[in-house]
Design a protein around this motif. Structure first.
Motif, PDB file in Angstrom:
ATOM      1  N   ALA A 218      -6.556  -3.235   9.316  1.00  7.93           N
ATOM      2  CA  ALA A 218      -6.139  -3.245  10.713  1.00  7.93           C
ATOM      3  C   ALA A 218      -6.579  -1.983  11.447  1.00  7.93           C
ATOM      4  O   ALA A 218      -6.967  -2.032  12.623  1.00  7.93           O
ATOM      5  CB  ALA A 218      -4.621  -3.396  10.793  1.00  7.93           C
ATOM      6  N   SER A 228      -7.167  -9.221   9.768  1.00  8.76           N
ATOM      7  CA  SER A 228      -7.326  -7.956   9.051  1.00  8.76           C
ATOM      8  C   SER A 228      -7.173  -8.206   7.556  1.00  8.76           C
ATOM      9  O   SER A 228      -6.695  -9.262   7.128  1.00  8.76           O
ATOM     10  CB  SER A 228      -6.284  -6.940   9.511  1.00  8.76           C
ATOM     11  OG  SER A 228      -4.981  -7.329   9.071  1.00  8.76           O
ATOM     12  N   ALA A 231      -3.531  -8.794   6.563  1.00  4.23           N
ATOM     13  CA  ALA A 231      -3.077 -10.119   6.963  1.00  4.23           C
ATOM     14  C   ALA A 231      -3.641 -11.192   6.043  1.00  4.23           C
ATOM     15  O   ALA A 231      -2.942 -12.156   5.682  1.00  4.23           O
ATOM     16  CB  ALA A 231      -3.466 -10.389   8.408  1.00  4.23           C
ATOM     17  N   ILE A 274      -0.093  -4.733   0.045  1.00  3.17           N
ATOM     18  CA  ILE A 274       0.082  -4.520   1.487  1.00  3.17           C
ATOM     19  C   ILE A 274       1.095  -3.404   1.727  1.00  3.17           C
ATOM     20  O   ILE A 274       0.870  -2.492   2.539  1.00  3.17           O
ATOM     21  CB  ILE A 274       0.548  -5.815   2.171  1.00  3.17           C
ATOM     22  CG1 ILE A 274      -0.498  -6.916   2.014  1.00  3.17           C
ATOM     23  CG2 ILE A 274       0.816  -5.564   3.665  1.00  3.17           C
ATOM     24  CD1 ILE A 274       0.009  -8.292   2.411  1.00  3.17           C
ATOM     25  N   HIS A 280       0.653  -1.277   7.491  1.00  2.00           N
ATOM     26  CA  HIS A 280       1.616  -2.059   8.253  1.00  2.00           C
ATOM     27  C   HIS A 280       3.018  -1.515   8.036  1.00  2.00           C
ATOM     28  O   HIS A 280       3.316  -0.893   7.016  1.00  2.00           O
ATOM     29  CB  HIS A 280       1.530  -3.529   7.860  1.00  2.00           C
ATOM     30  CG  HIS A 280       0.173  -4.111   8.092  1.00  2.00           C
ATOM     31  ND1 HIS A 280      -0.244  -4.535   9.331  1.00  2.00           N
ATOM     32  CD2 HIS A 280      -0.882  -4.306   7.250  1.00  2.00           C
ATOM     33  CE1 HIS A 280      -1.490  -4.978   9.253  1.00  2.00           C
ATOM     34  NE2 HIS A 280      -1.896  -4.847   7.993  1.00  2.00           N
ATOM     35  N   PRO A 300      -0.279  -4.563  15.823  1.00  2.98           N
ATOM     36  CA  PRO A 300      -0.601  -5.093  14.491  1.00  2.98           C
ATOM     37  C   PRO A 300       0.100  -4.420  13.325  1.00  2.98           C
ATOM     38  O   PRO A 300      -0.034  -4.891  12.201  1.00  2.98           O
ATOM     39  CB  PRO A 300      -2.118  -4.892  14.408  1.00  2.98           C
ATOM     40  CG  PRO A 300      -2.404  -3.755  15.333  1.00  2.98           C
ATOM     41  CD  PRO A 300      -1.424  -3.890  16.446  1.00  2.98           C
ATOM     42  N   LYS A 301       0.843  -3.348  13.544  1.00  4.60           N
ATOM     43  CA  LYS A 301       1.622  -2.780  12.450  1.00  4.60           C
ATOM     44  C   LYS A 301       2.619  -3.808  11.930  1.00  4.60           C
ATOM     45  O   LYS A 301       2.736  -4.027  10.733  1.00  4.60           O
ATOM     46  CB  LYS A 301       2.365  -1.522  12.925  1.00  4.60           C
ATOM     47  CG  LYS A 301       1.508  -0.273  13.004  1.00  4.60           C
ATOM     48  CD  LYS A 301       1.283   0.320  11.611  1.00  4.60           C
ATOM     49  CE  LYS A 301       0.631   1.670  11.683  1.00  4.60           C
ATOM     50  NZ  LYS A 301       0.436   2.269  10.346  1.00  4.60           N
ATOM     51  N   MET A 304       1.031  -9.029  12.166  1.00  7.44           N
ATOM     52  CA  MET A 304      -0.205  -8.849  11.414  1.00  7.44           C
ATOM     53  C   MET A 304      -1.294  -9.863  11.758  1.00  7.44           C
ATOM     54  O   MET A 304      -2.467  -9.569  11.630  1.00  7.44           O
ATOM     55  CB  MET A 304       0.118  -8.895   9.920  1.00  7.44           C
ATOM     56  CG  MET A 304       1.038  -7.763   9.472  1.00  7.44           C
ATOM     57  SD  MET A 304       1.606  -7.932   7.758  1.00  7.44           S
ATOM     58  CE  MET A 304       0.072  -7.738   6.848  1.00  7.44           C
ATOM     59  N   ARG A 417       4.185 -11.784  10.093  1.00  8.38           N
ATOM     60  CA  ARG A 417       4.765 -10.484  10.417  1.00  8.38           C
ATOM     61  C   ARG A 417       5.031  -9.703   9.132  1.00  8.38           C
ATOM     62  O   ARG A 417       5.206 -10.289   8.058  1.00  8.38           O
ATOM     63  CB  ARG A 417       6.077 -10.651  11.198  1.00  8.38           C
ATOM     64  CG  ARG A 417       5.886 -11.166  12.589  1.00  8.38           C
ATOM     65  CD  ARG A 417       7.105 -10.920  13.478  1.00  8.38           C
ATOM     66  NE  ARG A 417       8.257 -11.734  13.162  1.00  8.38           N
ATOM     67  CZ  ARG A 417       9.420 -11.247  12.706  1.00  8.38           C
ATOM     68  NH1 ARG A 417       9.555  -9.955  12.446  1.00  8.38           N
ATOM     69  NH2 ARG A 417      10.432 -12.064  12.483  1.00  8.38           N
ATOM     70  N   TYR A 418       5.113  -8.381   9.268  1.00  8.31           N
ATOM     71  CA  TYR A 418       5.302  -7.542   8.094  1.00  8.31           C
ATOM     72  C   TYR A 418       6.637  -7.809   7.419  1.00  8.31           C
ATOM     73  O   TYR A 418       6.747  -7.721   6.186  1.00  8.31           O
ATOM     74  CB  TYR A 418       5.194  -6.066   8.488  1.00  8.31           C
ATOM     75  CG  TYR A 418       5.280  -5.116   7.315  1.00  8.31           C
ATOM     76  CD1 TYR A 418       4.296  -5.121   6.311  1.00  8.31           C
ATOM     77  CD2 TYR A 418       6.336  -4.214   7.198  1.00  8.31           C
ATOM     78  CE1 TYR A 418       4.374  -4.253   5.233  1.00  8.31           C
ATOM     79  CE2 TYR A 418       6.410  -3.341   6.129  1.00  8.31           C
ATOM     80  CZ  TYR A 418       5.438  -3.364   5.148  1.00  8.31           C
ATOM     81  OH  TYR A 418       5.515  -2.497   4.079  1.00  8.31           O
TER      82      TYR A 418
END
Length: 558
Positions: A218, A228, A231, A274, A280, A300-301, A304, A417-418
């Motif tokens: 990312a 990314s 992701a 990850i 992230h 994008p943190k 994702m 999402r993270y």
């Protein structure tokens, strides 16, 4: 051949919409005669399209473009295919071939949405096949500058990843489907039989695994919606959990593979990569995540991977119903634009949140907006009010500008999402080793991080308020995972797939209906009446496709 250009719109961040980079045929087992009636240049001239990196990039973005269709994530796969569930229902009883009959499990095998989603996903696969076949044949793929080779490898990787994603969608929706990894030519036999889903899963995993090394992190790419590396790993982890869970097999039974623990081990490995990679993190504010979506901001943190939507006029194509169908009911005369709010929530969910959990009033909207743009309070839990409660994550009054279109929006649809990565890790770790102690690396720790953010406390410090009680068994902790995925991810398109892989869909629908009727009397939730176990965990193979291709057998009990 006509080429249409990639359009970038600056709106705080770069957002794109892809106008088809080249014309390709669809391999969707659709009517061959219709295609043969078209001018042949529009079908196969794309084979000579790949002359430089810009061509390759446009072609790769043309694969992404399928996600911006209302036949996929603009409407059907984001809003209709995930309900009715134990968290939401579609308002109204409906007519033949509309969204309500599909949501309520009261549909025919020829339902248009089922057919159109099938065809759109196969069109995306065919575009991906074209890119995958042609980029390695480009001279600069082997002999270009290092920058050119990096860009071409990235475009190739994106096409492989997206082919895997579209097949994953097909397998989850329809089960065994035809597998085709070559782009369609005029001489092809369009009447392939179905392929066992385990073979398709092998191809999905191969595609995504091969793609990951050539997809940038990312922090190494521009702020846009292209995938990314983190992701891609997260979606692959979801694939492994899907494969390792229960699914309806062609023998009419819900089964999981005998080696399902191997799938959980791979999901744990990928999600831990990850987490350890540091690319992230959780946004400190749960509310800000969804305000960002409504305000068209990329972050994008936490967020994702998103499906990009944009249309300059607000009309179709490339706009969606996100923030319209799943927003608080908003009158057409309001300054924000209309929200039909057909997507209604199961009101009993609100009281299942802890009183200190801040997510409940973000996830669930207990108000409507009248024609004077004023909020009308609906918090009194009487039947007339709770029937109007809706998802609150995408609100017309958070969107900030006058609408270009009364119904459509440019709001992106989030695919990863993270917080989901953390919950997937917790689920996989618990399945393999149990929950462990509340320390870094345990299933407890990562689930509690998600809870802490929801309670508004620091995510990296133990919290007596937010953390789960210690000493839970593996089975007890799993129930907390089910619960936490509800509180954190509700209405984001995952619930039905989660319930299916846990083999709980039918049971959960009937329990929700019983609870609602016990509390409110004749509540307008009817999915429990229509859902049939060992049938509705899959959609039927579209009847229009079977009429064309007699080699396509039907799913169980249709």
């Amino acid at each position: 051949m006509k080429n249409k250009k990639l359009i970038f719109i600056e709106n705080n961040v770069a957002r794109y919409v892809v106008w088809c980079a080249f014309a390709v045929s669809t391999w969707a087992l659709t009517s061959c005669s219709k295609w043969l009636e078209e001018d042949p240049y529009s079908l196969y001239a794309a084979e000579t399209y790949f002359d430089n990196t810009e061509d390759a990039k446009k072609a790769a973005l043309g694969v992404y473009e399928i996600m911006a269709s209302q036949n996929t994530y603009g409407f059907y796969m984001s809003l209709v295919f995930d309900i009715d569930s134990d968290l939401a229902y579609m308002e109204g009883t409906g007519f033949s071939n509309d969204n309500r009959t599909l949501a309520h499990y009261n549909f025919a095998t020829g339902h248009n949405y089922i057919t159109e989603a099938w065809r759109a996903l196969y069109e995306g696969i065919n575009r991906a096949n074209l890119v995958i076949a042609n980029i390695p044949q480009m001279d600069m793929f082997a002999n270009g500058s290092e920058a050119e080779k990096i860009e071409l490898r990235r475009c190739l990787a994106e096409a492989k990843f997206l082919r895997g994603l579209y097949y994953f969608d097909l397998v989850r929706l329809y089960g065994d489907v035809p597998l085709k990894t070559d782009y369609t030519k005029a001489t092809d036999d369009m009447k392939s039989a179905r392929t066992d889903k385990e073979e398709i899963y092998d191809q999905i995993i191969q595609d995504m695994t091969e793609a990951i090394p050539d997809i940038p992190e990312a922090s190494e790419k521009p702020l846009d919606e292209r995938i990314s590396r983190g992701a891609a790993k997260g979606i692959l982890a979801r694939v492994y959990l899907g494969r390792g869970g229960y699914s309806l097999r062609q023998n009419g039974q819900m089964e999981r593979p005998s080696n399902y623990l191997t799938c959980y081990e791979e999901a744990r490995r990928l999600t831990k990569e990850i987490i350890d990679g540091g690319q992230h993190a959780l946004n400190t504010s749960y509310e800000t995540i969804f305000r960002n979506y409504c305000e068209l901001k990329l972050e994008p943190k936490e967020s994702m991977f998103e499906v990009a939507f944009f249309n300059p006029s607000g009309a179709r194509p490339y706009s969606g119903y996100i923030g319209s169908w799943n927003s608080p009911l908003t009158a057409a005369g309001a300054v924000y634009g209309r929200a039909n709010a057909f997507f209604r929530i199961i009101p009993t969910l609100y009281d299942k949140y802890d009183p200190a959990d801040q997510r409940k009033d973000i996830a669930i909207a207990r108000y409507e907006i009248n024609g004077s743009s004023q909020k009308v309070d609906l918090s009194n839990p009487i039947l007339a009010n709770v029937r109007k409660w809706t998802p609150g994550k995408w609100r017309r009054d958070w969107q900030g500008t006058e609408p270009k279109d009364l119904n459509n929006t440019d709001i992106n649809w989030v695919l990863l999402r993270y917080s989901d990565v953390l919950l997937m890790y917790a689920e996989a770790e618990n399945e393999i080793n149990g929950p462990g102690a509340n320390s870094d690396g345990s299933a407890y720790w990562y689930l509690n991080m998600v809870r802490r953010r929801g309670f508004g406390v620091p995510v990296d410090q133990p919290s007596a308020t937010a953390d789960l009680p210690s000493g839970l068994s593996k089975e007890e902790f799993f129930e907390k995972i089910v619960e936490e995925r509800t509180f954190e991810l509700c209405y984001e398109g995952f619930r039905k797939f989660d319930l299916i892989r846990w083999n709980r869909l039918g049971t959960s629908l009937r329990a929700a209906q019983e609870d609602l009727n016990a509390i409110y009397g004749n509540f307008p939730y009817i999915a429990g009446n229509y859902f049939t176990d060992n049938k509705h965990e899959l959609y039927p193979i579209p009847q229009k496709e079977r009429d064309i291709n007699q080699n396509l057998t039907q799913n169980p009990n249709y």
